[in-house]
Design a protein around this motif. Structure first.
Motif, PDB file in Angstrom:
ATOM      1  N   ARG A 241      12.811  43.084  31.694  1.00 18.71           N
ATOM      2  CA  ARG A 241      11.609  43.795  31.916  1.00 18.71           C
ATOM      3  C   ARG A 241      11.960  45.071  32.408  1.00 18.71           C
TER       4      ARG A 241
ATOM      5  N   ALA B 157       3.959  36.626  36.029  1.00 15.55           N
ATOM      6  CA  ALA B 157       4.662  37.668  35.160  1.00 15.55           C
ATOM      7  C   ALA B 157       5.927  37.015  34.462  1.00 15.55           C
TER       8      ALA B 157
ATOM      9  N   TRP C 270       6.597  36.436  30.365  1.00 16.44           N
ATOM     10  CA  TRP C 270       7.709  36.808  29.676  1.00 16.44           C
ATOM     11  C   TRP C 270       8.320  35.670  28.939  1.00 16.44           C
TER      12      TRP C 270
END
Length: 605
Positions: free
Chosen positions: A448, A570, A574
């Motif tokens: 990321r 998050a 992902w």
């Protein structure tokens, strides 16, 4: 099989060979002799005839060297091999922690003043020899280039492979070799250099759009080249190797016998560009002997080769989809094998059986050109050996209640792959899921990452380690290495590691592979390949140029080892997005039970 499982060196072979080497050293008046792992061409993979370190000591790691003295034999290894070396070398050889202990420091502490250390000038760079000289000379210790003493005692040394070089199609290369030669020639002209001496086979392979079969796993042509400021090139290779390339190479590339290489250096007019970090030191010595001006600079092909063009990136995408489907078929097969282990007490699965099956699934693509490195198949405690190589001697059963680490890759005409997955065979060992989740969190953080132009690999390395650090854990290898385009699976200069100063640039393909290793118990590593790209602006226009990564590898993660409660929203998002994309890209390449397995493996957390 591309991979074999023979034991190539045994500890008991080392002492008698060491004694013979010491006899040769005494005859040459030497107090020491340096035995590097690498060959003339500095490659990670070397021909069987160049496996001098393994032949002498028994150590088969991909990095390291030995320093042999009259009364001591040090084998210098880094943190990846601290476990492996224990079982590979005899007590006559002493493991030395490198690079914490420098060769010069060790020699100074072990040799008397007035000692002389011999070396093969084909196997060391000018930079290496200068650094050694600058440290040893003030202590009264000398260096002496000699014919290779290991070769002199190696009676059954293997012959070089005979396979010819081949042309690499422009559809995969993205540029003709004429365009590449013109590009590098223009660079030489700008920098006031008359020509460049090229000694790295992957640079020559990239420049001339050729490939070879001279070393295992890496399709490089072992050769030398001289490129001048007009773009004309001389290629030096063993007789017959390039006979089929006359039309491909054209009139501006002359093919000469490799034995003519040193003589050709005497005809050059300087400044001659030589890379002091990769060229054999004999090149510098030869040019100085002709009083030719040398311009020391990095191999001019390294950065252009690392910055993949659109065709090379698209080739990598296609190779990874093909390879990903093969790995998914393998993981489906492995799940079925694990079920049989649980239900049928007489059923056996071995580490070699795992390697054989995986290579078989890659073969079924009908496009596999070879493996990109020897598959690491480490069950239980073997998984904690970072670069474990299974042999007929070390092969063991894969058992219920342990982890299996499988690190592998394929070579395809359109790209090179490298993927690691750690799989739970039955209920995982204590702490394994927690450790796996931390490794996964580090892999996600790097995937990321969004970062400003100009950062180097050392600036990103901590992103992958931080989740482990918070639990007092770490790993003794870099987080990522560069990967070539149907070339070296370990390509420079790009790396993601604590010591990497090379800037990360668009087009560079890297691995993303944090890990954790508990000696005697298990090893964990998760690896995807990523390619650097220019990041889109977030809100209007960013105040500086930003980069991020595109993921190339699409194979499900090991859900049975993911502790969902440890993940942030998050991170969960992902993983779910990665699995959804994996299903979308890989499902059209599977059918039947393998497709059903993929759907289950890619379901949301």
């Amino acid at each position: 099989m591309y991979q074999n499982f023979a034991t190539t060196a045994r500890p008991e072979q080392g002492p008698p060979r060491l004694a013979k080497l010491r006899e040769r050293m005494a005859a040459e008046g030497l107090n020491g002799w340096i035995v590097p792992r690498g060959d003339t061409w500095r490659g990670e993979n070397v021909r069987a005839r160049d496996e001098r370190l393994a032949w002498l000591t028994g150590f088969t790691g991909s990095a390291g060297f030995a320093a042999i003295l009259a009364d001591k034999a040090g084998v210098f290894i880094d943190g990846r091999y601290k476990i492996q070396i224990k079982s590979q070398v005899a007590p006559e050889f002493t493991p030395v922690d490198w690079p914490a202990t420098k060769l010069a420091d060790w020699l100074i502490s072990e040799l008397p003043e007035g000692g002389t250390v011999g070396y093969d000038a084909w196997l060391h760079t000018p930079e290496e020899i200068r650094e050694l000289h600058d440290r040893l000379h003030p202590k009264g210790i000398g260096l002496k280039p000699c014919d290779n003493l290991v070769d002199a005692i190696w009676e059954d040394r293997p012959a070089p492979p005979p396979a010819p070089f081949i042309a690499w199609p422009k559809e995969f290369a993205g540029k003709s070799h004429a365009e590449k030669r013109a590009e590098i020639a223009a660079m030489l002209k700008r920098e006031g250099q008359r020509c460049a001496v090229l000694t790295l086979p992957d640079s020559i392979a990239w420049l001339l759009n050729i490939r070879g079969d001279d070393v295992p796993c890496t399709p490089v042509p072992l050769s030398f080249a001289i490129l001048d400021e007009t773009g004309r090139c001389e290629l030096f290779c063993p007789r017959g190797k390039a006979d089929g390339l006359r039309d491909h190479l054209g009139p501006d590339v002359d093919v000469l016998d490799i034995d003519a290489f040193l003589g050709a250096l005497g005809q050059l007019v300087g400044p001659v560009r030589v890379d002091p970090k990769s060229a054999p030191s004999i090149i510098e010595t030869t040019l100085k002997g002709w009083e030719t001006e040398i311009a020391e600079a990095e191999d001019p092909c390294i950065l252009p080769k690392a910055r993949k063009n659109a065709a090379e990136i698209e080739g990598a995408r296609q190779a990874h989809l093909r390879d990903g489907a093969a790995v998914c078929r393998f993981l489906h097969w492995l799940d079925a094998e694990a079920s049989r282990l649980a239900d049928e007490p007489s059923h056996k699965l071995t580490e070699i059986g795992v390697v054989t099956a995986l290579e078989g699934f890659r073969h079924e693509t009908n496009e596999l050109r070879g493996i990109s490195f020897e598959t690491i198949s480490g069950a239980g405690e073997h998984g904690a050996i970072t670069h474990y190589r299974v042999t007929e001697d070390t092969d063991r059963d894969v058992r219920m209640g342990e982890l299996l680490l499988v690190d592998s890759g394929g070579q395809y005409l359109d790209g090179t792959t490298d993927i690691t997955r750690t799989i739970a065979i039955g209920a995982p060992p204590a702490d394994a899921a927690d450790c796996y989740t931390r490794v996964l969190q580090g892999m996600i953080a790097l995937s990321r990452a969004r970062f400003p132009k100009g950062l180097a690999g050392r600036d990103l390395d901590a992103l992958a380690r931080f989740p482990l650090w918070t639990a007092g854990l770490d790993y003794d290898h870099g987080t990522g290495h560069g990967v070539g385009a149907y070339l070296s699976v370990h390509e420079g200069p790009q790396r993601i590691s604590k010591g990497s100063e090379s800037k990360i640039e668009p087009g560079m393909i890297l691995s993303n592979e944090p890990g954790y290793y508990r000696e005697g118990h298990f090893g964990i590593r998760i690896e995807n390949l990523i390619v650097t790209r220019e990041a889109p602006a977030l809100f209007g226009a960013d105040d500086r140029e930003m980069y991020d990564f595109e993921t190339l590898t699409f194979v499900p993660l090991e859900r049975r080892l993911i502790v969902a409660e440890m993940l942030s929203p998050a991170e969960r998002d992902w993983i779910d997005a990665y699995h959804a994309t994996t299903l979308d890209k890989i499902a059209p390449r599977l059918d039947g039970a393998a497709l059903d397995w993929l759907k289950a493996a890619c379901a949301p957390l």
